[in-house]
Design a protein around this motif. Structure first.
Motif, PDB file in Angstrom:
ATOM      1  N   MET A  59       0.830  -1.202   0.000  1.00 43.16           N
ATOM      2  CA  MET A  59       0.000   0.000   0.000  1.00 43.16           C
ATOM      3  C   MET A  59       0.872   1.264   0.000  1.00 43.16           C
ATOM      4  O   MET A  59       0.516   2.273  -0.632  1.00 43.16           O
ATOM      5  CB  MET A  59      -0.923   0.014   1.221  1.00 43.16           C
ATOM      6  N   LEU A  60       1.995   1.215   0.681  1.00 46.37           N
ATOM      7  CA  LEU A  60       2.914   2.354   0.657  1.00 46.37           C
ATOM      8  C   LEU A  60       3.506   2.541  -0.731  1.00 46.37           C
ATOM      9  O   LEU A  60       3.689   3.674  -1.191  1.00 46.37           O
ATOM     10  CB  LEU A  60       4.031   2.156   1.690  1.00 46.37           C
ATOM     11  N   TYR A  61       3.804   1.448  -1.413  1.00 50.25           N
ATOM     12  CA  TYR A  61       4.316   1.536  -2.773  1.00 50.25           C
ATOM     13  C   TYR A  61       3.272   2.117  -3.725  1.00 50.25           C
ATOM     14  O   TYR A  61       3.606   2.835  -4.665  1.00 50.25           O
ATOM     15  CB  TYR A  61       4.747   0.150  -3.255  1.00 50.25           C
ATOM     16  N   CYS A  62       2.015   1.803  -3.476  1.00 53.10           N
ATOM     17  CA  CYS A  62       0.951   2.264  -4.372  1.00 53.10           C
ATOM     18  C   CYS A  62       0.462   3.665  -4.037  1.00 53.10           C
ATOM     19  O   CYS A  62       0.134   4.447  -4.942  1.00 53.10           O
ATOM     20  CB  CYS A  62      -0.222   1.283  -4.333  1.00 53.10           C
ATOM     21  N   PHE A  63       0.402   4.000  -2.738  1.00 50.87           N
ATOM     22  CA  PHE A  63      -0.236   5.247  -2.326  1.00 50.87           C
ATOM     23  C   PHE A  63       0.672   6.141  -1.485  1.00 50.87           C
ATOM     24  O   PHE A  63       0.200   7.099  -0.885  1.00 50.87           O
ATOM     25  CB  PHE A  63      -1.512   4.934  -1.525  1.00 50.87           C
ATOM     26  N   GLY A  64       1.971   5.819  -1.452  1.00 50.27           N
ATOM     27  CA  GLY A  64       2.880   6.618  -0.643  1.00 50.27           C
ATOM     28  C   GLY A  64       2.951   8.072  -1.065  1.00 50.27           C
ATOM     29  O   GLY A  64       3.065   8.972  -0.233  1.00 50.27           O
ATOM     30  N   SER A  65       2.851   8.335  -2.362  1.00 51.10           N
ATOM     31  CA  SER A  65       2.925   9.720  -2.849  1.00 51.10           C
ATOM     32  C   SER A  65       1.724  10.535  -2.375  1.00 51.10           C
ATOM     33  O   SER A  65       1.866  11.704  -2.020  1.00 51.10           O
ATOM     34  CB  SER A  65       2.989   9.725  -4.376  1.00 51.10           C
ATOM     35  N   TYR A  66       0.544   9.917  -2.338  1.00 55.86           N
ATOM     36  CA  TYR A  66      -0.646  10.613  -1.850  1.00 55.86           C
ATOM     37  C   TYR A  66      -0.520  10.914  -0.358  1.00 55.86           C
ATOM     38  O   TYR A  66      -0.893  12.002   0.102  1.00 55.86           O
ATOM     39  CB  TYR A  66      -1.901   9.770  -2.104  1.00 55.86           C
TER      40      TYR A  66
END
Length: 289
Positions: A59-66
């Motif tokens: 989830m951090l890889y997918c949504f870390g930028s948000y």
């Protein structure tokens, strides 16, 4: 001019900039992101030992930028997790990549021709995220150009910037891998893209938003596809950056400290298997004596 008018480049770029990212482009983004997570040393072992930690890393890889952009703008960092469809899609990708029988899903998406297509689609999402981050910051801080650049930069490379935190979740601590110290091509490109979109929002760069998105996406997708196909970790900016750094900051290779530094000792030759076996036999014979 007739050719350009016949191609309707303005309409094409406008349509491209308004194209929906969910589910096709976002799916490709999640697949490539979690695929890179599986490449990390120890990630497979973590998925077997602690599926919760593995899922959190995904989830951090997918949504870390948000998450990181929300923290910068003073928004609740878990705000993006209200989008259940995105969470479920990313979770399904994580499960298939790590737990699909016989690794079939992983083998399919890691197959180079398919991977190149997925990488290109991911860069479409990255460019859109940078533009959206700068636009969001522009509405909150009309004259805060630095805030716009930082927000766009984080939206494009937040996953890499949070890599040390993600490593802690997997039980790894490697501060020397800090993305600020060793910036990869996507991180540098996100920074340069954020600057371009900020100049566009400030009406300093005379180009429309849709055209800039189209051009920047084409550059990012082409660069990443070529680099992935060649298995290269270089950067198209290396030549320009080397010249600029030499002009503004001086070349570290030309410093006096390095010229007068003592020569490093020559590395000892690597022993072959035969030599190691011979040493083992000698030690055994000595013990016998």
């Amino acid at each position: 001019m007739d050719v350009l008018s016949a191609l309707n480049l303005g309409e094409v770029s406008s349509y491209f900039s308004k194209m929906a990212m969910f589910p096709v482009f976002d799916l490709a983004y999640y697949i490539v992101s979690i695929l890179y997570l599986k490449y990390e040393p120890g990630s497979v072992e973590v998925s077997r030992k602690s599926p919760v930690a593995s899922w959190l890393c995904a989830m951090l890889y997918c949504f870390g930028s948000y998450i990181l952009a929300d923290i910068i703008l003073g928004v609740c960092p878990v705000d993006y997790f209200q989008h259940n469809s995105h969470i479920l899609l990313a979770t399904a990708v994580w499960y298939l990549i790590f737990y699909c029988p016989l690794n079939l899903f992983y083998k399919c998406v890691a197959f180079l021709p398919i991977k190149l297509v997925l990488v290109a689609l991911k860069e479409v999402v990255r460019a859109r995220k940078i533009a959206a981050g700068v636009h969001h910051a522009h509405h909150a801080y009309h004259s805060g150009y630095l805030i716009m650049i930082i927000t766009g930069y984080v939206k494009g490379s937040g996953v890499a910037l949070m890599s040390n935190f993600e490593q802690l979740v997997r039980g790894v601590w490697k501060p020397e891998t800090n993305e600020i110290l060793n910036m990869s091509f996507p991180t540098k490109a996100s920074l340069y893209g954020a600057i371009l979109f900020t100049l566009m929002e400030a009406h300093i760069l005379p180009v429309s938003k849709s055209t800039l998105i189209c051009i920047f996406t084409l550059f990012m997708a082409t660069s990443k596809v070529v680099m992935t196909a060649k298995h290269s970790h270089g950067s198209p900016f290396a030549l320009v950056e080397g010249w600029v750094c030499h002009l503004l900051f001086g070349s570290p290779l030309g410093s006096e400290e390095e010229h007068h530094a003592p020569a490093a000792p020559a590395p000892s030759p690597v022993k072959t298997k035969e030599e190691l076996s011979e040493g083992t036999r000698k030690r055994k014979s000595k013990k016998a004596e």
